[in-house]
Design a protein around this motif. Structure first.
Motif, PDB file in Angstrom:
ATOM      1  N   MET A  78     -32.852  -3.948 -27.445  1.00 21.57           N
ATOM      2  CA  MET A  78     -33.533  -4.844 -28.353  1.00 21.57           C
ATOM      3  C   MET A  78     -33.416  -4.159 -29.717  1.00 21.57           C
ATOM      4  SD  MET A  78     -37.369  -5.978 -27.207  1.00 21.57           S
ATOM      5  CE  MET A  78     -37.144  -5.713 -25.464  1.00 21.57           C
ATOM      6  N   ILE A  79     -32.857  -4.838 -30.678  1.00 20.14           N
ATOM      7  CA  ILE A  79     -32.619  -4.209 -31.972  1.00 20.14           C
ATOM      8  C   ILE A  79     -33.397  -4.915 -33.066  1.00 20.14           C
ATOM      9  CG2 ILE A  79     -30.865  -3.604 -33.679  1.00 20.14           C
ATOM     10  CD1 ILE A  79     -28.875  -3.345 -31.475  1.00 20.14           C
ATOM     11  N   CYS A  80     -34.127  -4.116 -33.829  1.00 23.66           N
ATOM     12  CA  CYS A  80     -34.891  -4.679 -34.941  1.00 23.66           C
ATOM     13  C   CYS A  80     -33.949  -4.891 -36.121  1.00 23.66           C
ATOM     14  CB  CYS A  80     -36.040  -3.764 -35.343  1.00 23.66           C
ATOM     15  SG  CYS A  80     -36.968  -4.410 -36.755  1.00 23.66           S
ATOM     16  N   THR A  81     -33.845  -6.130 -36.560  1.00 18.97           N
ATOM     17  CA  THR A  81     -32.915  -6.446 -37.638  1.00 18.97           C
ATOM     18  C   THR A  81     -33.460  -6.011 -38.988  1.00 18.97           C
ATOM     19  OG1 THR A  81     -33.880  -8.659 -37.695  1.00 18.97           O
ATOM     20  CG2 THR A  81     -31.847  -8.390 -36.467  1.00 18.97           C
ATOM     21  N   ILE A 116     -30.896  -8.135 -27.660  1.00 17.39           N
ATOM     22  CA  ILE A 116     -31.849  -9.075 -28.245  1.00 17.39           C
ATOM     23  C   ILE A 116     -32.096  -8.652 -29.682  1.00 17.39           C
ATOM     24  CG2 ILE A 116     -34.212  -9.952 -28.147  1.00 17.39           C
ATOM     25  CD1 ILE A 116     -34.179  -9.506 -25.134  1.00 17.39           C
ATOM     26  N   PHE A 117     -31.957  -9.586 -30.611  1.00 14.99           N
ATOM     27  CA  PHE A 117     -32.205  -9.294 -32.014  1.00 14.99           C
ATOM     28  C   PHE A 117     -33.544  -9.875 -32.440  1.00 14.99           C
ATOM     29  CE2 PHE A 117     -27.602  -9.559 -31.481  1.00 14.99           C
ATOM     30  CZ  PHE A 117     -27.217  -8.337 -31.990  1.00 14.99           C
ATOM     31  N   GLY A 118     -34.202  -9.177 -33.333  1.00 18.71           N
ATOM     32  CA  GLY A 118     -35.477  -9.683 -33.816  1.00 18.71           C
ATOM     33  C   GLY A 118     -36.226  -8.615 -34.578  1.00 18.71           C
ATOM     34  N   LEU A 119     -37.526  -8.790 -34.693  1.00 18.02           N
ATOM     35  CA  LEU A 119     -38.338  -7.819 -35.409  1.00 18.02           C
ATOM     36  C   LEU A 119     -39.189  -7.046 -34.413  1.00 18.02           C
ATOM     37  CD1 LEU A 119     -39.574 -10.029 -38.383  1.00 18.02           C
ATOM     38  CD2 LEU A 119     -37.661  -8.414 -38.350  1.00 18.02           C
ATOM     39  N   CYS A 120     -39.181  -5.742 -34.555  1.00 13.74           N
ATOM     40  CA  CYS A 120     -40.000  -4.920 -33.673  1.00 13.74           C
ATOM     41  C   CYS A 120     -41.473  -5.135 -34.022  1.00 13.74           C
ATOM     42  CB  CYS A 120     -39.625  -3.447 -33.815  1.00 13.74           C
ATOM     43  SG  CYS A 120     -40.067  -2.738 -35.406  1.00 13.74           S
ATOM     44  N   ARG A 121     -42.336  -4.572 -33.208  1.00 11.76           N
ATOM     45  CA  ARG A 121     -43.767  -4.787 -33.399  1.00 11.76           C
ATOM     46  C   ARG A 121     -44.201  -4.418 -34.825  1.00 11.76           C
ATOM     47  NH1 ARG A 121     -47.590  -5.075 -29.415  1.00 11.76           N
ATOM     48  NH2 ARG A 121     -46.243  -4.027 -27.934  1.00 11.76           N
TER      49      ARG A 121
END
Lengths: 128, 128
Positions: A78-81, A116-121
């Motif tokens: 899971m990578i924070c963009t 999975i791309f998105g923003l981490c917590r």
DNA sequence: ATGATATTGATAATGATTATCATTTGCATC
DNA sequence: GATGCAAATGATAATCATTATCAATATCAT
């Protein structure tokens, strides 16, 4: 026959001692800073050798390849963009569903990659 | 403001008329062969513009980016490492499991990419 | 010591993609 | 129809990660 030279050992130690995902360039600089410089081509070859020996894992991202420890079970990422953080996760059900959908198509699976791309917590909360 | 020029329309028509996944170079050559040549930089820019307008989808593979029609629902890919064939599949359960594992980590998902590597049915049977 | 084999490192080459920049096109407005 | 502006185009240079080349070196068994 592939040899585990002292330089390759240094590469391996560096990665094993950390929790990061490294690219070749970062490793070359880190090793130079640590007083054990090695040619960039040697870094690339060493990483490839270590990976094919099963001593390292890698993920191929859009632009570059990053290496990580191999001492864990298979997992995805899971990578924070925003901040670039890479988190790992394992999900046996997702794995087995992949195998079944592939089998339905007569596909012999040799590997897969799920990112999975998105923003981490932390970055998700920045906007609050 | 992004314009849908005749060249971009030609790119879009070409991709929509096929079932393939194209890279920029293949498209440039195909369009030249079709009598409507366009500069390679224009191909890249056109594809990026069409994608950001939602008129095309893409998958980012290790080395290059490939474009495909956007008129289908979200799907993932299975790539034959022997013949290069790309098959599409959709699996709602895999999708929702991804969202749930991401949510568990406080991750705000913006996208994902799942690629299964292996041998397609045809290539699997070659060795028999 | 001798070879055989694999590694190393400096550097050139490759290949996909992006940047540059002068020119051209499409359109709205006068 | 002329003018102006914003965006697109195309040739080409630049970028960046990675791989190839090749001579020099290290490793290790005999």
């Amino acid at each position: 026959m592939v040899k585990l030279t002292s330089q390759r050992q240094a590469l391996l130690d560096f990665i094993n001692a950390s929790n990061r995902h490294w690219d070749a360039d970062e490793l070359a600089r880190a090793l130079a800073d640590a007083g054990t410089p090695m040619g960039i081509a040697t870094v690339y070859r060493g990483l490839a050798a270590l990976e094919s020996a099963g001593l390292l894992d890698s993920i191929q991202l859009a632009d570059k390849k990053r290496y990580e420890r191999a001492d864990k079970a298979h997992h995805d990422h899971m990578i924070c963009t925003d901040c670039g953080a890479i988190e790992e996760f394992a999900h046996p059900t997702i794995e087995s569903l992949q195998l079944s959908v592939a089998a339905d198509r007569g596909f012999t699976v040799s590997g897969h990659q799920l990112v999975i791309f998105g923003l981490c917590r932390g970055c998700s909360n920045q906007g609050l």
